[in-house]
Design a protein around this motif. Structure first.
Motif, mmCIF file in Angstrom:
data_model
loop_
_atom_site.group_PDB
_atom_site.id
_atom_site.type_symbol
_atom_site.label_atom_id
_atom_site.label_comp_id
_atom_site.label_asym_id
_atom_site.label_seq_id
_atom_site.Cartn_x
_atom_site.Cartn_y
_atom_site.Cartn_z
ATOM 1 N N ALA A 211 47.791 1.234 -5.037
ATOM 2 C CA ALA A 211 48.272 0.035 -3.925
ATOM 3 C C ALA A 211 47.699 0.530 -2.231
ATOM 4 O O ALA A 211 48.193 0.561 -2.038
ATOM 5 C CB ALA A 211 49.938 0.672 -4.251
ATOM 6 N N GLU A 212 47.488 -0.738 -2.116
ATOM 7 C CA GLU A 212 46.828 -1.239 -0.778
ATOM 8 C C GLU A 212 47.614 -1.474 0.122
ATOM 9 O O GLU A 212 47.240 -1.082 0.875
ATOM 10 C CB GLU A 212 45.619 -2.107 -1.213
ATOM 11 C CG GLU A 212 44.747 -2.286 -2.752
ATOM 12 C CD GLU A 212 43.535 -0.422 -1.710
ATOM 13 O OE1 GLU A 212 43.619 -1.060 -0.621
ATOM 14 O OE2 GLU A 212 43.169 -0.631 -2.798
ATOM 15 N N ALA B 253 35.391 -2.473 -19.759
ATOM 16 C CA ALA B 253 35.763 -2.741 -18.342
ATOM 17 C C ALA B 253 35.790 -3.544 -18.010
ATOM 18 O O ALA B 253 35.070 -4.318 -17.601
ATOM 19 C CB ALA B 253 35.327 -1.467 -17.873
ATOM 20 N N VAL B 254 37.296 -3.693 -16.946
ATOM 21 C CA VAL B 254 37.065 -5.225 -16.017
ATOM 22 C C VAL B 254 38.548 -4.500 -15.114
ATOM 23 O O VAL B 254 38.886 -3.496 -14.694
ATOM 24 C CB VAL B 254 38.004 -6.064 -16.553
ATOM 25 C CG1 VAL B 254 39.619 -5.894 -16.870
ATOM 26 C CG2 VAL B 254 37.524 -7.418 -15.933
ATOM 27 N N SER B 255 38.770 -5.124 -13.847
ATOM 28 C CA SER B 255 39.415 -4.673 -12.654
ATOM 29 C C SER B 255 39.972 -6.195 -13.442
ATOM 30 O O SER B 255 40.623 -7.000 -13.480
ATOM 31 C CB SER B 255 38.072 -4.769 -11.479
ATOM 32 O OG SER B 255 38.490 -6.705 -11.009
ATOM 33 N N CYS B 256 41.723 -6.058 -12.077
ATOM 34 C CA CYS B 256 42.857 -6.771 -11.911
ATOM 35 C C CYS B 256 43.536 -5.924 -10.616
ATOM 36 O O CYS B 256 43.223 -5.264 -10.236
ATOM 37 C CB CYS B 256 43.905 -5.924 -13.610
ATOM 38 S SG CYS B 256 43.548 -7.077 -15.403
ATOM 39 N N GLY B 257 44.333 -6.954 -10.201
ATOM 40 C CA GLY B 257 44.842 -6.854 -8.783
ATOM 41 C C GLY B 257 46.003 -7.569 -9.288
ATOM 42 O O GLY B 257 46.737 -8.893 -9.529
ATOM 43 N N GLN C 269 35.920 -11.347 -2.646
ATOM 44 C CA GLN C 269 36.885 -11.619 -1.965
ATOM 45 C C GLN C 269 38.285 -11.136 -1.925
ATOM 46 O O GLN C 269 39.638 -10.671 -1.153
ATOM 47 C CB GLN C 269 37.096 -12.833 -1.535
ATOM 48 C CG GLN C 269 37.827 -13.565 -0.525
ATOM 49 C CD GLN C 269 37.792 -15.410 -0.591
ATOM 50 O OE1 GLN C 269 37.294 -15.748 -1.663
ATOM 51 N NE2 GLN C 269 38.602 -16.036 0.433
ATOM 52 N N GLU C 270 39.042 -10.986 -3.271
ATOM 53 C CA GLU C 270 39.456 -10.614 -3.799
ATOM 54 C C GLU C 270 40.224 -9.564 -3.944
ATOM 55 O O GLU C 270 41.372 -8.791 -3.149
ATOM 56 C CB GLU C 270 39.999 -11.935 -5.447
ATOM 57 C CG GLU C 270 39.786 -12.556 -5.124
ATOM 58 C CD GLU C 270 39.839 -13.425 -6.795
ATOM 59 O OE1 GLU C 270 40.101 -15.007 -7.319
ATOM 60 O OE2 GLU C 270 39.465 -12.248 -7.764
ATOM 61 N N ASP C 271 39.131 -8.250 -3.915
ATOM 62 C CA ASP C 271 39.678 -7.571 -3.851
ATOM 63 C C ASP C 271 39.412 -6.649 -2.074
ATOM 64 O O ASP C 271 40.809 -5.923 -1.986
ATOM 65 C CB ASP C 271 38.352 -6.404 -4.016
ATOM 66 C CG ASP C 271 38.358 -5.388 -4.327
ATOM 67 O OD1 ASP C 271 39.114 -4.429 -5.438
ATOM 68 O OD2 ASP C 271 38.177 -4.367 -3.696
ATOM 69 N N SER C 272 39.614 -7.181 -1.979
ATOM 70 C CA SER C 272 39.409 -6.822 -0.037
ATOM 71 C C SER C 272 40.949 -7.352 -0.076
ATOM 72 O O SER C 272 41.394 -6.806 1.009
ATOM 73 C CB SER C 272 38.510 -8.364 0.958
ATOM 74 O OG SER C 272 37.266 -7.335 0.709
ATOM 75 N N ALA C 273 41.647 -8.143 -0.193
ATOM 76 C CA ALA C 273 42.809 -8.885 0.079
ATOM 77 C C ALA C 273 44.117 -8.976 -0.729
ATOM 78 O O ALA C 273 45.441 -9.066 -0.401
ATOM 79 C CB ALA C 273 43.122 -10.427 0.420
ATOM 80 N N GLN D 183 23.168 -6.924 -6.838
ATOM 81 C CA GLN D 183 23.628 -8.015 -6.348
ATOM 82 C C GLN D 183 25.762 -7.837 -5.975
ATOM 83 O O GLN D 183 25.193 -7.725 -7.329
ATOM 84 C CB GLN D 183 23.766 -9.163 -6.163
ATOM 85 C CG GLN D 183 24.669 -10.774 -5.679
ATOM 86 C CD GLN D 183 24.002 -12.020 -5.723
ATOM 87 O OE1 GLN D 183 22.695 -12.085 -5.044
ATOM 88 N NE2 GLN D 183 24.243 -12.840 -6.806
ATOM 89 N N ALA D 184 26.524 -7.422 -5.388
ATOM 90 C CA ALA D 184 27.434 -7.152 -5.587
ATOM 91 C C ALA D 184 28.538 -8.459 -5.046
ATOM 92 O O ALA D 184 28.584 -8.645 -3.570
ATOM 93 C CB ALA D 184 27.992 -5.619 -4.411
ATOM 94 N N ASP D 185 29.710 -8.691 -6.102
ATOM 95 C CA ASP D 185 30.597 -9.199 -5.094
ATOM 96 C C ASP D 185 32.024 -8.648 -6.122
ATOM 97 O O ASP D 185 32.495 -9.551 -6.650
ATOM 98 C CB ASP D 185 29.805 -10.660 -5.404
ATOM 99 C CG ASP D 185 31.013 -11.586 -5.396
ATOM 100 O OD1 ASP D 185 31.949 -10.992 -4.171
ATOM 101 O OD2 ASP D 185 31.845 -12.359 -5.930
ATOM 102 N N GLY D 186 32.685 -7.496 -6.083
ATOM 103 C CA GLY D 186 33.195 -6.870 -6.191
ATOM 104 C C GLY D 186 33.061 -6.651 -8.156
ATOM 105 O O GLY D 186 32.508 -7.443 -8.706
ATOM 106 N N GLY D 187 33.835 -5.751 -8.750
ATOM 107 C CA GLY D 187 34.005 -5.127 -10.084
ATOM 108 C C GLY D 187 32.219 -4.801 -9.807
ATOM 109 O O GLY D 187 31.883 -4.497 -11.316
ATOM 110 N N THR D 188 31.907 -4.190 -9.372
ATOM 111 C CA THR D 188 30.347 -3.028 -10.185
ATOM 112 C C THR D 188 30.482 -1.571 -10.925
ATOM 113 O O THR D 188 29.777 -1.911 -11.539
ATOM 114 C CB THR D 188 29.854 -2.675 -8.984
ATOM 115 O OG1 THR D 188 30.598 -2.014 -8.136
ATOM 116 C CG2 THR D 188 29.418 -3.968 -7.414
#
Length: 247
Positions: free
Chosen positions: A207-208, A164-168, A181-185, A123-128
């Motif tokens: 940089a998106e 590991a972890v993501s940030c934005g 949702q956050e990763d997409s925006a 199940q994927a909801d960001g940060g896989t």
């Protein structure tokens, strides 16, 4: 944008690690980071990769494969085996997982064998990818302990932990552990891989929207360091639970 689980900007999603999730594997776990869930397994193969045999005849190897189930996301994604090849994203992620684990392993102590790490996103909801690395370390450690219990290695070939972890940056605000949702925006998307001693293994940043500056980078790195300290604490609690007979 309100965050999932009512989180603050510097807060991880709820994380759980269930060890021994796959009974046949030498090491395994199910890691859940919010709604993202990944099964990580470690398989010991008593042989080296062919390319290592001449240069490093007594050294081991750790490698990884990564994949997503067809309905891990909101729409069905065809299996890559059906398409006949892996995507560039899949190849990049599984190489990242392998590099991250080898960074904390003494391959000479592993001996003439290979440990295969399989990370399957159910199940994927960001940060896989970051969840895969964090869970893969737990599976790897358990596989090495299995080898030790079988008297196949003299000492554990693990020098440090890794997670590991993501940030934005979202509307200029640094945020930890992005969901889909956050990763997409977000304006900037970064992934940090770090060891328990605080060393950086890899930093991925894009940089998106507009470019990010040094101050913003430092803020995200600080968030990541604290988040990874917490993740390594969760890994350690999972190990201690087993030692205390909690499994």
């Amino acid at each position: 944008m309100s965050r999932s689980h009512g989180r603050r900007a510097n807060q991880l999603r709820p994380v759980t690690i269930t060890r021994g999730f796959i009974r046949h594997a030498e090491g395994s776990c199910l890691i859940a980071c919010g709604a993202t869930q990944v099964i990580c397994t470690a398989t010991v193969e008593e042989s080296q990769p062919r390319w290592m045999r001449q240069q490093h005849p007594d050294r081991g190897w750790i490698t990884a494969e990564y994949g997503m189930l067809p309905r891990a996301t909101s729409e069905r994604t065809a299996r890559e085996a059906t398409r006949g090849k892996q995507s560039g994203r899949t190849l990049e992620i599984q190489r990242l997982i392998g590099r991250s684990l080898r960074a904390v392993a003494d391959l000479d102590k592993l001996g003439r064998r290979t440990i295969w790490i399989d990370c399957d996103v159910i199940q994927a909801d960001g940060g896989t990818r970051t969840a895969s690395i964090t869970g893969a370390f737990v599976a790897l450690m358990d596989a090495c302990r299995t080898l030790s219990e079988q008297n196949k290695i003299k000492e554990l070939p693990i020098m440090d932990s890794v997670a590991a972890v993501s940030c934005g940056l979202l509307d200029g605000t640094p945020m930890l552990d992005l969901d889909y949702q956050e990763d997409s925006a977000c304006d900037t998307d970064m992934n940090f891989v770090m060891t328990g001693k605080g060393g950086f293994v890899e930093i991925q940043g894009t940089a998106e929207g507009g470019p990010f500056n040094r101050t913003e980078f430092d803020a995200m790195a600080t968030l990541a360091e604290e988040g990874i300290r917490q993740l390594i604490g969760i890994q350690n609690k999972a190990f201690l639970k087993a030692a205390a007979g909690g499994e």
